[in-house]
Design a protein around this motif. Sequence first.
Motif, mmCIF file in Angstrom:
data_model
loop_
_atom_site.group_PDB
_atom_site.id
_atom_site.type_symbol
_atom_site.label_atom_id
_atom_site.label_comp_id
_atom_site.label_asym_id
_atom_site.label_seq_id
_atom_site.Cartn_x
_atom_site.Cartn_y
_atom_site.Cartn_z
ATOM 1 N N GLN A 77 0.536 -1.547 -0.242
ATOM 2 C CA GLN A 77 -0.111 0.011 -0.019
ATOM 3 C C GLN A 77 1.102 0.968 0.048
ATOM 4 O O GLN A 77 0.553 2.323 -1.005
ATOM 5 C CB GLN A 77 -0.937 0.302 1.513
ATOM 6 N N LEU A 78 1.893 1.365 1.083
ATOM 7 C CA LEU A 78 2.300 2.426 0.545
ATOM 8 C C LEU A 78 3.390 2.786 -0.487
ATOM 9 O O LEU A 78 3.927 3.811 -0.905
ATOM 10 C CB LEU A 78 3.791 2.369 2.098
ATOM 11 N N LYS A 111 2.619 1.932 -3.328
ATOM 12 C CA LYS A 111 1.255 2.335 -4.692
ATOM 13 C C LYS A 111 0.472 3.549 -3.963
ATOM 14 O O LYS A 111 0.624 4.584 -4.797
ATOM 15 C CB LYS A 111 0.235 1.405 -4.240
ATOM 16 N N ASP A 112 0.620 4.076 -3.048
ATOM 17 C CA ASP A 112 0.519 5.287 -2.687
ATOM 18 C C ASP A 112 1.982 6.590 -2.675
ATOM 19 O O ASP A 112 2.030 7.822 -2.223
ATOM 20 C CB ASP A 112 0.587 5.588 -1.342
ATOM 21 N N LYS A 118 4.532 6.399 -1.070
ATOM 22 C CA LYS A 118 5.367 6.908 0.117
ATOM 23 C C LYS A 118 6.319 6.097 0.671
ATOM 24 O O LYS A 118 6.547 4.116 -0.017
ATOM 25 C CB LYS A 118 4.332 6.939 1.889
#
Length: 561
Positions: free
Chosen positions: A58-59, A61-62, A64
């Motif tokens: 997720q990170l 993807k974001d 980050k």
Amino acid sequence: MSDRMRLTVEEIKKHSRHLRGSIVEELVNGKTYFTEESIQLLKFHGMYQQDDRDLRQQLKKDGKEKAYSMMIRARIPGGVLTSNAYLTFDRLSEQYGNNTLRITTRQTFQIHGILKTDVEQTIRSLHDTMVTTLGGCGDQVRNILLCPAPHEGLFYEQLRTQLELLVDELSAKTAAYHEIWLDGEKVASSQEEEEPLYGQTYLPRKFKLAIAVEQDNCLDVYANDLGIVAHREGDAVSGYTLLVGGGMGRNHTKKDTYPRVATPLCFILPDDLVETVVAIVSIQRDYGNRSDRQHSRFKYLLDERGLPWFSQELQKILGRSLTPARDLTWSQTTDHLGWHKQGENTWFLGLPIQNGRIRDTDSLQLKTALRRVVERFSPEIHLTTSQNMLLCHLREDDKPFIESMLREHGVQLVEDLSLIERYAMACPALPTCGLAITESERVMPTFLTNLSQILIELGLENEEITVRMTGCPNGCARPYVSDIGLVGRAPDKYDVYLGGDFYGTRLNDLYAELVTFSALPFVLRDILLDFKHNRIGNERFGTYCHRISIEELKMRAHSRE
Ligand code: SRM
Ligand code: SF4
């Protein structure tokens, strides 16, 4: 990637000025992570940089950065710590970590989830309770194991003294640890600093030592680079049989890496122990493979050069010939769980801790319960190599109250466990371990519940069987010396190893590859059924599989398909 990041571990060690490198500078550079170079050096100081693997995708993807944190591993020789030190670990894990403590398979604690900015304070607080993390990890002698039972008497006193002597002799002497984490004072010239055993480049790889008591392989002595087996005469230590070259680590893609059980080398008198151990470690230091870290463990040196070569080298250093090893027999692998008499009016309680993880959940307030018991009764704590905990020096009169305090918080005592749960171990794997391929600790309870049901159905619930699971082939829960070893191979898929023995003296063999997690109990069910009908007398499960042979077991499985 910068040029500095391409340095080999050997180069990093060499240029580190005895493990200093640029750790101090990086501690205050405002970043959430360390450079590769510092990551390697930090291992020697007892910590690993990790990131939360549950959040990785997720990170990313974001856009980050990873959720970095440090895992700090203490060095607790023989697993013995004061109640005060325990309470400090408990507090630090809450204040700076993920509010869990993890007892490891080598008698120490890990705290996960510590932010870079909190590392210094964590180490300082541990130091205040006489706990170090220097030597928790890295290319040096690791935490030395000793049977954790708090037995009294001369024999055990002698073993504890030997342990202390070994720790003194084999610990890194660099002042870098104090300098970086504790008092900040620089040693006049760190280049001139003495590191008598390790020199500038330390060992080629980690080196593991364990002191076992003859008859009782309670700590998997054969899985160590150097196993020291104490022999007893009357109430004193009469000498030690040394076992060399144990190790579990292997790599799925490199066929020339393998687990190995240690082989007998010699018998030595108690006064010769420290000198002999130092000589053995120095041979690995001087001849171990420093160009390929996949082949740098002591076991490969022994197999490449042979035991006769090694014995000769050792005799040269010691200036005397070696006495043949004594024959070893093992009649138990005690886990020390339950209540045991310790002294005249004192007891110890061996508490099962599932996968060594101490935490609070809705149904089980293990962390709180332990804190309250430790605050109130101040037991000495002994950690075991099966990820459990002994509460020692307890008064007879306090036993019922301690039990009821634990039970009030939902804590299970050994009598509440099935045998399959009692003897099971799993490594941490996801989400903290950067090397994990599959889940391990988090799925072990489900697996054990499913396997328990099968054992009950087959009437085999009273069998003592060891099951160990790891999320990759490195073997941190020592799966290759268990009755049933489950080793993560690909996402959600495990290799199944069978035929080790309950006493941990023999390697198991690969039985099935790439079995999905949900299919594992059923693959085992067929063999357990076979075992039930064809075992001889009270033959144990692992011994049965070994006698029948893996090939035959596989053929029988094929004919069932
Ligand atoms: Fe281990 C690496 C956890 C005992 C063989 N081990 C790791 C790391 C640090 C992953 C990494 O390098 O990034 C794991 C951290 C996971 C995490 O999130 O906590 C890790 N090992 C553990 C612990 C915590 C497992 C446990 O369930 O308790 C144990 C800590 C012991 C300690 O207190 O010092 C642990 N590791 C072992 C053992 C068992 C033993 O020593 O009795 C082994 C097999 C014996 C051996 O050394 O051969 C073991 N760990 C490895 C290896 C493979 C070494 C090799 O020779 O190939 C690695 C990977 C490596 O070193 O490259 C590794
Ligand atoms: Fe990580 Fe593999 Fe060790 Fe498990 S066995 S803790 S997955 S390195």
